[in-house]
Design a protein around this motif. Structure first.
Motif, mmCIF file in Angstrom:
data_model
loop_
_atom_site.group_PDB
_atom_site.id
_atom_site.type_symbol
_atom_site.label_atom_id
_atom_site.label_comp_id
_atom_site.label_asym_id
_atom_site.label_seq_id
_atom_site.Cartn_x
_atom_site.Cartn_y
_atom_site.Cartn_z
ATOM 1 N N LEU A 36 0.825 -1.210 0.000
ATOM 2 C CA LEU A 36 0.000 0.000 0.000
ATOM 3 C C LEU A 36 0.861 1.262 0.000
ATOM 4 O O LEU A 36 0.480 2.277 -0.596
ATOM 5 C CB LEU A 36 -0.938 -0.002 1.212
ATOM 6 C CG LEU A 36 -2.029 -1.080 1.189
ATOM 7 C CD1 LEU A 36 -2.832 -1.048 2.482
ATOM 8 C CD2 LEU A 36 -2.951 -0.880 -0.007
ATOM 9 N N GLN A 37 2.010 1.194 0.640
ATOM 10 C CA GLN A 37 2.930 2.332 0.601
ATOM 11 C C GLN A 37 3.455 2.554 -0.816
ATOM 12 O O GLN A 37 3.606 3.697 -1.265
ATOM 13 C CB GLN A 37 4.085 2.104 1.574
ATOM 14 C CG GLN A 37 3.682 2.183 3.035
ATOM 15 C CD GLN A 37 4.811 1.821 3.982
ATOM 16 O OE1 GLN A 37 5.828 1.265 3.560
ATOM 17 N NE2 GLN A 37 4.655 2.116 5.260
ATOM 18 N N ASP A 45 -2.787 8.330 -3.742
ATOM 19 C CA ASP A 45 -3.627 8.427 -2.542
ATOM 20 C C ASP A 45 -4.980 7.748 -2.759
ATOM 21 O O ASP A 45 -5.494 7.052 -1.865
ATOM 22 C CB ASP A 45 -3.828 9.896 -2.167
ATOM 23 C CG ASP A 45 -2.537 10.553 -1.677
ATOM 24 O OD1 ASP A 45 -1.643 9.799 -1.205
ATOM 25 O OD2 ASP A 45 -2.411 11.783 -1.784
ATOM 26 N N PHE A 46 -5.554 7.969 -3.939
ATOM 27 C CA PHE A 46 -6.855 7.360 -4.247
ATOM 28 C C PHE A 46 -6.741 5.839 -4.285
ATOM 29 O O PHE A 46 -7.613 5.120 -3.766
ATOM 30 C CB PHE A 46 -7.364 7.886 -5.587
ATOM 31 C CG PHE A 46 -8.591 7.167 -6.070
ATOM 32 C CD1 PHE A 46 -9.835 7.464 -5.533
ATOM 33 C CD2 PHE A 46 -8.501 6.192 -7.057
ATOM 34 C CE1 PHE A 46 -10.981 6.803 -5.973
ATOM 35 C CE2 PHE A 46 -9.637 5.528 -7.501
ATOM 36 C CZ PHE A 46 -10.875 5.835 -6.954
ATOM 37 N N THR A 47 -5.669 5.317 -4.902
ATOM 38 C CA THR A 47 -5.479 3.873 -5.004
ATOM 39 C C THR A 47 -5.332 3.235 -3.635
ATOM 40 O O THR A 47 -5.939 2.194 -3.344
ATOM 41 C CB THR A 47 -4.241 3.547 -5.861
ATOM 42 O OG1 THR A 47 -4.379 4.149 -7.150
ATOM 43 C CG2 THR A 47 -4.064 2.051 -6.011
ATOM 44 N N THR A 61 -11.531 -7.278 3.985
ATOM 45 C CA THR A 61 -12.786 -7.500 3.267
ATOM 46 C C THR A 61 -12.658 -7.112 1.800
ATOM 47 O O THR A 61 -13.127 -7.825 0.908
ATOM 48 C CB THR A 61 -13.921 -6.707 3.908
ATOM 49 O OG1 THR A 61 -14.050 -7.082 5.283
ATOM 50 C CG2 THR A 61 -15.236 -6.963 3.205
ATOM 51 N N ARG A 62 -12.015 -5.973 1.534
ATOM 52 C CA ARG A 62 -11.864 -5.517 0.150
ATOM 53 C C ARG A 62 -10.941 -6.444 -0.640
ATOM 54 O O ARG A 62 -11.228 -6.762 -1.797
ATOM 55 C CB ARG A 62 -11.334 -4.084 0.129
ATOM 56 C CG ARG A 62 -12.340 -3.091 0.675
ATOM 57 C CD ARG A 62 -11.944 -1.668 0.410
ATOM 58 N NE ARG A 62 -12.955 -0.758 0.944
ATOM 59 C CZ ARG A 62 -13.102 0.506 0.567
ATOM 60 N NH1 ARG A 62 -12.288 1.014 -0.341
ATOM 61 N NH2 ARG A 62 -14.050 1.256 1.086
ATOM 62 N N LEU A 108 -8.672 3.260 -1.858
ATOM 63 C CA LEU A 108 -9.580 2.284 -2.454
ATOM 64 C C LEU A 108 -9.269 0.873 -1.990
ATOM 65 O O LEU A 108 -10.171 0.088 -1.680
ATOM 66 C CB LEU A 108 -9.481 2.362 -3.982
ATOM 67 C CG LEU A 108 -10.363 1.396 -4.771
ATOM 68 C CD1 LEU A 108 -11.834 1.715 -4.559
ATOM 69 C CD2 LEU A 108 -10.007 1.435 -6.252
ATOM 70 N N LEU A 109 -7.969 0.544 -1.917
ATOM 71 C CA LEU A 109 -7.565 -0.806 -1.517
ATOM 72 C C LEU A 109 -7.656 -1.012 -0.011
ATOM 73 O O LEU A 109 -8.131 -2.050 0.453
ATOM 74 C CB LEU A 109 -6.139 -1.086 -1.994
ATOM 75 C CG LEU A 109 -5.930 -1.181 -3.497
ATOM 76 C CD1 LEU A 109 -4.444 -1.330 -3.816
ATOM 77 C CD2 LEU A 109 -6.706 -2.347 -4.086
ATOM 78 N N ALA A 110 -7.201 -0.035 0.755
ATOM 79 C CA ALA A 110 -7.126 -0.191 2.208
ATOM 80 C C ALA A 110 -8.470 0.016 2.885
ATOM 81 O O ALA A 110 -8.747 -0.578 3.934
ATOM 82 C CB ALA A 110 -6.095 0.773 2.789
ATOM 83 N N GLY A 111 -9.309 0.882 2.323
ATOM 84 C CA GLY A 111 -10.590 1.164 2.961
ATOM 85 C C GLY A 111 -10.459 2.024 4.195
ATOM 86 O O GLY A 111 -11.399 2.145 4.986
ATOM 87 N N GLY A 112 -9.297 2.619 4.391
ATOM 88 C CA GLY A 112 -9.058 3.467 5.560
ATOM 89 C C GLY A 112 -7.593 3.847 5.644
ATOM 90 O O GLY A 112 -6.821 3.646 4.702
ATOM 91 N N GLU A 113 -7.200 4.364 6.776
ATOM 92 C CA GLU A 113 -5.823 4.821 6.953
ATOM 93 C C GLU A 113 -4.864 3.683 7.279
ATOM 94 O O GLU A 113 -3.662 3.795 7.059
ATOM 95 C CB GLU A 113 -5.760 5.875 8.066
ATOM 96 C CG GLU A 113 -6.504 7.167 7.738
ATOM 97 C CD GLU A 113 -5.907 7.876 6.540
ATOM 98 O OE1 GLU A 113 -4.667 7.846 6.379
ATOM 99 O OE2 GLU A 113 -6.672 8.442 5.741
#
Length: 223
Positions: free
Chosen positions: A160-161, A171-173, A189-190, A176-181
């Motif tokens: 994710l980093q 930032d959007f990607t 779940t995602r 979208l993948l993490a669903g949060g910080e």
């Protein structure tokens, strides 16, 4: 018994012409190992598909026991490996198959490139093949988190980093993948949804297009 079932279906759907068209399709001589030793390099595509089928079937088995939440995910994998009959074998097939399918697809891509099979009139099929390759990488990436152990967790943090470092859409990607910080319940779940629903649907569509174009255009010629 099987012949009666076939005759019953054939009488209603007339499947014999379609089946004969597939079975009687001639294979070029240069891809026959009995005639040319180098023909084995044309097997990489078929082997990739074979491993993909194993991944799909083993994955369907795993989803019957896997629980996609942070409380039960790791425990469900442990239960699958230790208490389900043949569970450790099926999970091992899925685990190692995830790496094997990438290797086989890479070899297939090299064969297509070095034999010039990406050239006219097969340019579009080359593009579809590259998209399949990226989908396979996505399946490997999203599936890596699902066991929800320490290795999977920190590997996903790094992933994710890396995604966040992409210019403009980073930032959007990541969001979208993490669903949060942070990597948490929403992330698991995602990743599960992407791994089990979205990417397999894209894969099946691309494979269908890939096979149709191969059928229409035929297998590329020798070097």
């Amino acid at each position: 018994m099987l012949q009666k079932i076939y005759d019953y279906v054939d009488e209603r759907l007339d499947i014999t012409p379609m089946w004969r068209d597939i079975a009687d399709h001639e294979v070029p001589e240069h891809v026959n190992p009995a005639h040319h030793f180098s023909a084995f390099i044309y097997c990489f595509g078929g082997l990739t598909f074979f491993v993909t089928v194993i991944q799909i079937l083993s994955g369907m088995f795993l989803t019957m026991y896997y629980v996609p939440d942070i409380v039960n995910a790791h425990a469900s994998v442990y239960f699958l490996q230790n208490d389900v009959a043949m569970g450790v074998i099926v999970r091992g097939m899925h685990h190692w198959g995830a790496s094997l399918v990438i290797v086989m697809m890479f070899l297939h891509t090299l064969r297509v490139f070095f034999t010039g099979s990406y050239k006219k009139p097969r340019e579009l099929n080359w593009v579809v093949g590259v998209l399949i390759f990226f989908v396979m990488l996505g399946l490997g990436l999203t599936g890596y988190l699902l066991p929800w152990d320490m290795k999977a967790y920190f590997a996903t943090v790094v992933t994710l980093q890396i995604a966040e470092s992409v210019p403009i859409i980073g930032d959007f990607t990541k969001a979208l993948l993490a669903g949060g910080e942070i990597v948490g319940a929403a992330t698991l779940t995602r990743f599960f949804a992407i791994h089990v629903f979205f990417l397999p649907a894209a894969l099946l569509g691309l494979l269908g297009a890939h096979f149709i174009m191969i059928r229409r255009q035929g297998i590329s010629g020798p070097l």
